[in-house]
Write an enzyme that holds these catalytic residues in place. Structure first.
Site, PDB file in Angstrom:
ATOM      1  N   CYS A 163      78.907 122.533 -11.084  1.00  0.00           N
ATOM      2  CA  CYS A 163      79.061 121.582  -9.988  1.00  0.00           C
ATOM      3  C   CYS A 163      80.451 121.812  -9.419  1.00  0.00           C
ATOM      4  O   CYS A 163      81.423 121.881 -10.187  1.00  0.00           O
ATOM      5  CB  CYS A 163      78.921 120.154 -10.502  1.00  0.00           C
ATOM      6  SG  CYS A 163      79.415 118.903  -9.289  1.00  0.00           S
ATOM      7  N   THR A 164      80.549 121.953  -8.101  1.00  0.00           N
ATOM      8  CA  THR A 164      81.836 122.350  -7.512  1.00  0.00           C
ATOM      9  C   THR A 164      82.894 121.245  -7.588  1.00  0.00           C
ATOM     10  O   THR A 164      84.068 121.510  -7.352  1.00  0.00           O
ATOM     11  CB  THR A 164      81.657 122.816  -6.063  1.00  0.00           C
ATOM     12  OG1 THR A 164      80.977 121.785  -5.327  1.00  0.00           O
ATOM     13  CG2 THR A 164      80.879 124.104  -6.002  1.00  0.00           C
ATOM     14  N   HIS A 165      82.493 120.027  -7.917  1.00  0.00           N
ATOM     15  CA  HIS A 165      83.504 118.985  -8.120  1.00  0.00           C
ATOM     16  C   HIS A 165      84.298 119.214  -9.425  1.00  0.00           C
ATOM     17  O   HIS A 165      85.456 118.828  -9.528  1.00  0.00           O
ATOM     18  CB  HIS A 165      82.842 117.598  -8.222  1.00  0.00           C
ATOM     19  CG  HIS A 165      82.485 116.974  -6.908  1.00  0.00           C
ATOM     20  ND1 HIS A 165      81.421 117.387  -6.157  1.00  0.00           N
ATOM     21  CD2 HIS A 165      83.062 115.960  -6.209  1.00  0.00           C
ATOM     22  CE1 HIS A 165      81.347 116.643  -5.061  1.00  0.00           C
ATOM     23  NE2 HIS A 165      82.337 115.773  -5.069  1.00  0.00           N
ATOM     24  N   ASP A 170      79.715 120.690   1.408  1.00  0.00           N
ATOM     25  CA  ASP A 170      79.412 120.088   0.106  1.00  0.00           C
ATOM     26  C   ASP A 170      79.011 118.640   0.367  1.00  0.00           C
ATOM     27  O   ASP A 170      79.227 118.104   1.463  1.00  0.00           O
ATOM     28  CB  ASP A 170      80.667 120.141  -0.791  1.00  0.00           C
ATOM     29  CG  ASP A 170      80.446 119.484  -2.156  1.00  0.00           C
ATOM     30  OD1 ASP A 170      79.433 119.798  -2.807  1.00  0.00           O
ATOM     31  OD2 ASP A 170      81.259 118.629  -2.564  1.00  0.00           O
ATOM     32  N   SER A 171      78.471 117.987  -0.659  1.00  0.00           N
ATOM     33  CA  SER A 171      78.170 116.557  -0.531  1.00  0.00           C
ATOM     34  C   SER A 171      79.445 115.739  -0.366  1.00  0.00           C
ATOM     35  O   SER A 171      79.401 114.611   0.111  1.00  0.00           O
ATOM     36  CB  SER A 171      77.426 116.086  -1.781  1.00  0.00           C
ATOM     37  OG  SER A 171      78.222 116.352  -2.920  1.00  0.00           O
ATOM     38  N   TYR A 216      74.701 113.956  -4.107  1.00  0.00           N
ATOM     39  CA  TYR A 216      73.391 114.551  -3.819  1.00  0.00           C
ATOM     40  C   TYR A 216      72.540 114.644  -5.093  1.00  0.00           C
ATOM     41  O   TYR A 216      71.319 114.678  -5.018  1.00  0.00           O
ATOM     42  CB  TYR A 216      73.560 115.982  -3.282  1.00  0.00           C
ATOM     43  CG  TYR A 216      73.854 116.129  -1.797  1.00  0.00           C
ATOM     44  CD1 TYR A 216      74.098 115.035  -0.977  1.00  0.00           C
ATOM     45  CD2 TYR A 216      73.875 117.402  -1.219  1.00  0.00           C
ATOM     46  CE1 TYR A 216      74.370 115.207   0.383  1.00  0.00           C
ATOM     47  CE2 TYR A 216      74.137 117.577   0.139  1.00  0.00           C
ATOM     48  CZ  TYR A 216      74.393 116.475   0.936  1.00  0.00           C
ATOM     49  OH  TYR A 216      74.648 116.658   2.266  1.00  0.00           O
ATOM     50  N   GLY A 217      73.227 114.729  -6.235  1.00  0.00           N
ATOM     51  CA  GLY A 217      72.550 115.020  -7.508  1.00  0.00           C
ATOM     52  C   GLY A 217      71.274 114.248  -7.782  1.00  0.00           C
ATOM     53  O   GLY A 217      70.274 114.832  -8.176  1.00  0.00           O
ATOM     54  N   GLU A 224      85.477 111.982  -6.536  1.00  0.00           N
ATOM     55  CA  GLU A 224      85.551 111.516  -5.141  1.00  0.00           C
ATOM     56  C   GLU A 224      86.618 110.422  -4.997  1.00  0.00           C
ATOM     57  O   GLU A 224      87.223 110.276  -3.945  1.00  0.00           O
ATOM     58  CB  GLU A 224      84.191 110.957  -4.695  1.00  0.00           C
ATOM     59  CG  GLU A 224      83.136 112.017  -4.425  1.00  0.00           C
ATOM     60  CD  GLU A 224      83.394 112.829  -3.158  1.00  0.00           C
ATOM     61  OE1 GLU A 224      83.851 112.262  -2.157  1.00  0.00           O
ATOM     62  OE2 GLU A 224      83.152 114.051  -3.191  1.00  0.00           O
ATOM     63  N   CYS A 258      78.155 123.858  -2.916  1.00  0.00           N
ATOM     64  CA  CYS A 258      77.593 122.750  -3.677  1.00  0.00           C
ATOM     65  C   CYS A 258      76.432 123.316  -4.476  1.00  0.00           C
ATOM     66  O   CYS A 258      75.492 123.877  -3.883  1.00  0.00           O
ATOM     67  CB  CYS A 258      77.108 121.689  -2.693  1.00  0.00           C
ATOM     68  SG  CYS A 258      76.230 120.309  -3.448  1.00  0.00           S
ATOM     69  N   ASN A 259      76.494 123.213  -5.801  1.00  0.00           N
ATOM     70  CA  ASN A 259      75.397 123.736  -6.618  1.00  0.00           C
ATOM     71  C   ASN A 259      74.099 123.003  -6.333  1.00  0.00           C
ATOM     72  O   ASN A 259      73.017 123.600  -6.325  1.00  0.00           O
ATOM     73  CB  ASN A 259      75.724 123.589  -8.101  1.00  0.00           C
ATOM     74  CG  ASN A 259      76.792 124.551  -8.552  1.00  0.00           C
ATOM     75  OD1 ASN A 259      77.971 124.345  -8.305  1.00  0.00           O
ATOM     76  ND2 ASN A 259      76.383 125.621  -9.178  1.00  0.00           N
ATOM     77  N   THR A 260      74.215 121.695  -6.107  1.00  0.00           N
ATOM     78  CA  THR A 260      73.016 120.888  -5.898  1.00  0.00           C
ATOM     79  C   THR A 260      72.322 121.288  -4.596  1.00  0.00           C
ATOM     80  O   THR A 260      71.100 121.498  -4.560  1.00  0.00           O
ATOM     81  CB  THR A 260      73.408 119.396  -5.856  1.00  0.00           C
ATOM     82  OG1 THR A 260      74.172 119.107  -7.023  1.00  0.00           O
ATOM     83  CG2 THR A 260      72.195 118.509  -5.800  1.00  0.00           C
TER      84      THR A 260
HETATM   85  N1  DGL Z   1      79.576 119.426  -5.590  1.00  0.00           N
HETATM   86  C1  DGL Z   1      78.192 119.127  -5.824  1.00  0.00           C
HETATM   87  C2  DGL Z   1      77.580 120.183  -6.716  1.00  0.00           C
HETATM   88  O1  DGL Z   1      78.145 121.252  -6.819  1.00  0.00           O
HETATM   89  C3  DGL Z   1      78.148 117.715  -6.159  1.00  0.00           C
HETATM   90  C4  DGL Z   1      76.911 117.113  -6.593  1.00  0.00           C
HETATM   91  C5  DGL Z   1      76.536 115.787  -6.038  1.00  0.00           C
HETATM   92  O2  DGL Z   1      76.821 115.462  -4.876  1.00  0.00           O
HETATM   93  O3  DGL Z   1      75.864 115.107  -6.804  1.00  0.00           O
HETATM   94  O4  DGL Z   1      76.546 120.044  -7.307  1.00  0.00           O
END
Ligand code: DGL
Length: 279
Positions: free
Chosen positions: A187-189, A13-14, A45-46, A155, A76-78
């Site tokens: 988003c996994t966060h 993930d990011s 990452y978004g 985070e 990570c969805n992104t």
């Molecule tokens: N966990 C990421 C997701 O699922 C985080 C997005 C990010 O880093 O902006 O999209």
């Protein structure tokens, strides 16, 4: 000879968001070893370009494969929106599991026909989201929000602060006024703030965390590929399933978040980027 079934699953993930997926995997597959990579030097990452996210995802995938990952979870969805197709093209022999916003179960269960989706800008812009909406969103009205700043709050371990609450209220209030009865966490966060979301939306709104379904998919794919960790047979003793955590960011910061997010302590190792490769 090494036994591939004992090799770890790679998860990335990011940042720490993918730990929500890891948590579900541990619950369903306690025999599996896991290597987790959080690209915290680059989080979020978004707002980044698709090309950049593809390069990061490729570098991390190579890093995990060098450590014998038998399957890779793009938690990570992104990164899934930007790079899953790309990764499958680059590494055709490796099984990948990615994330997509859970519009399908939401569309199946909504009574009001109105569903909120929380995800990053890159996720909403990607072809993956467009395809999910096209395939499963017919007859349902979707309300989207990017929750600016929420990834960083998580985070920082701020799961219940006033600033986090304000971000979520700004996202959810207008949707509630439109009569949504379901919220999709794209988003996994975000599963780490479900208690706060639930307080804002009330108990009658269903909040969908996709992690358990993704963990089931990982399990199915391991089984289909004959890569599931075997239980000990006869007197053949195998080692305990292990977890290794890597971050490209601050080791101490990730280490202090593990008990908060996962409820366990863990050792965190440092990984460094150089020219889109990780060492
Ligand atoms: N966990 C990421 C997701 O699922 C985080 C997005 C990010 O880093 O902006 O999209």
């Amino acid at each position: 000879m090494s036994d591939i079934t004992l090799d770890p699953i790679g998860v990335f993930d990011s940042g720490v968001g993918g730990l929500s997926v890891l948590r579900a995997m541990r619950k369903q597959m306690p025999n599996e070893s896991i290597i987790y990579f959080g690209d915290q030097v680059h989080v979020p990452y978004g707002p980044r370009s698709m090309e950049e996210i593809q390069k990061f995802s490729e570098g991390i995938t190579r890093f995990l494969l060098e450590r014998n990952a038998k399957l890779i979870v793009v938690a990570c969805n992104t990164a899934s929106a930007a790079a899953l197709k790309y990764l499958r093209g680059r590494f055709p022999d490796i099984p990948f599991v990615g994330m997509e916003p859970a519009v399908k179960p939401a569309a199946e269960s909504t009574k009001t026909g109105k569903v909120g989706v929380l995800a990053t800008p890159a996720t909403f812009q990607g072809a993956l989201y467009a395809s999910v909406v096209e395939r499963f969103g017919a007859g349902v009205e979707l309300f989207q929000h990017t929750c600016p700043g929420l990834v960083n709050q998580i985070e920082n371990g701020e799961l219940d602060s006033q600033a986090t609450r304000t971000i979520l209220e700004n996202a959810l209030r207008p949707m509630l006024e439109k009569n949504i009865d379901t919220v999709v966490l794209g988003c996994t966060h975000y599963p780490f703030v479900i208690p706060l979301i639930q307080k804002i939306v009330g108990e009658n709104v269903r909040v969908i965390d996709p992690a358990p379904a993704v963990a089931r998919q990982v399990n199915r794919l391991l089984e289909a590929n004959g890569k599931q960790a075997q239980s000990p047979v006869g007197d053949q003793i195998r080692g305990e399933a292990t977890m290794r955590f890597f971050t490209s960011g601050d080791v101490a910061a990730m280490k202090s978040l593990l008990p908060v997010l996962l409820g366990v302590d863990g050792n965190v190792e440092s990984a460094m980027w150089k020219n889109y490769s990780v060492f």
